[in-house]
Scaffold this active site. Structure first.
Site, PDB file in Angstrom:
ATOM      1  N   CYS A   1    -117.094  10.915 -65.408  1.00  7.04           N
ATOM      2  CA  CYS A   1    -117.023  11.113 -63.665  1.00  7.04           C
ATOM      3  C   CYS A   1    -118.603  10.490 -63.153  1.00  7.04           C
ATOM      4  O   CYS A   1    -119.407  11.295 -63.404  1.00  7.04           O
ATOM      5  CB  CYS A   1    -116.673  12.504 -63.553  1.00  7.04           C
ATOM      6  SG  CYS A   1    -116.943  13.142 -61.669  1.00  7.04           S
TER       7      CYS A   1
ATOM      8  N   CYS B   1    -119.970  13.105 -60.966  1.00 10.77           N
ATOM      9  CA  CYS B   1    -120.752  14.107 -61.508  1.00 10.77           C
ATOM     10  C   CYS B   1    -122.082  14.102 -62.112  1.00 10.77           C
ATOM     11  O   CYS B   1    -122.769  14.940 -62.119  1.00 10.77           O
ATOM     12  CB  CYS B   1    -119.689  14.530 -62.940  1.00 10.77           C
ATOM     13  SG  CYS B   1    -117.997  14.909 -62.442  1.00 10.77           S
TER      14      CYS B   1
END
Length: 105
Positions: free
Chosen positions: A30, A33
């Site tokens: 991600c 993230c």
């Protein structure tokens, strides 16, 4: 480094903590993230002894992500006395995370 929490340790580390706990639900693949990760590392250092900053890899540990309705990552939840008291979905500036944890110190 922020504390890595697993399905097996979540109850003890997060739900039974006597301090507020900020949990970053993330995954290695991600992109957003990876933007939140360094912020969590800074907060981990800055709040040591006052709050717990933790991370849950949702690919490896899905039980509590599912329980708390984490559908998008990054999602950061703040727990106090075993209850969710704050939620941030998506990337936010460091000040937003500080505000959320400070409200429960």
């Amino acid at each position: 480094m922020a504390l890595e929490v697993t399905d097996a340790t979540f109850d003890e580390v997060v739900l039974k903590s006597d301090k507020p706990v900020m949990v970053d639900f993330w995954a290695a693949w991600c992109g957003p993230c990876r933007m939140v990760g360094p912020i969590m590392e800074q907060l981990h250092s800055e709040y040591e002894g006052k709050a717990i900053i933790a991370k849950v890899d949702v690919d490896a540990h899905q039980q509590f992500a599912a329980k708390y309705g984490v559908r998008n990552i990054p999602t950061v939840l703040v727990f106090k006395n075993g209850e969710v008291v704050e939620k941030q979905v998506g990337v936010a500036p460091k000040s937003v995370y500080e505000q959320k944890i400070n409200a429960h110190l």
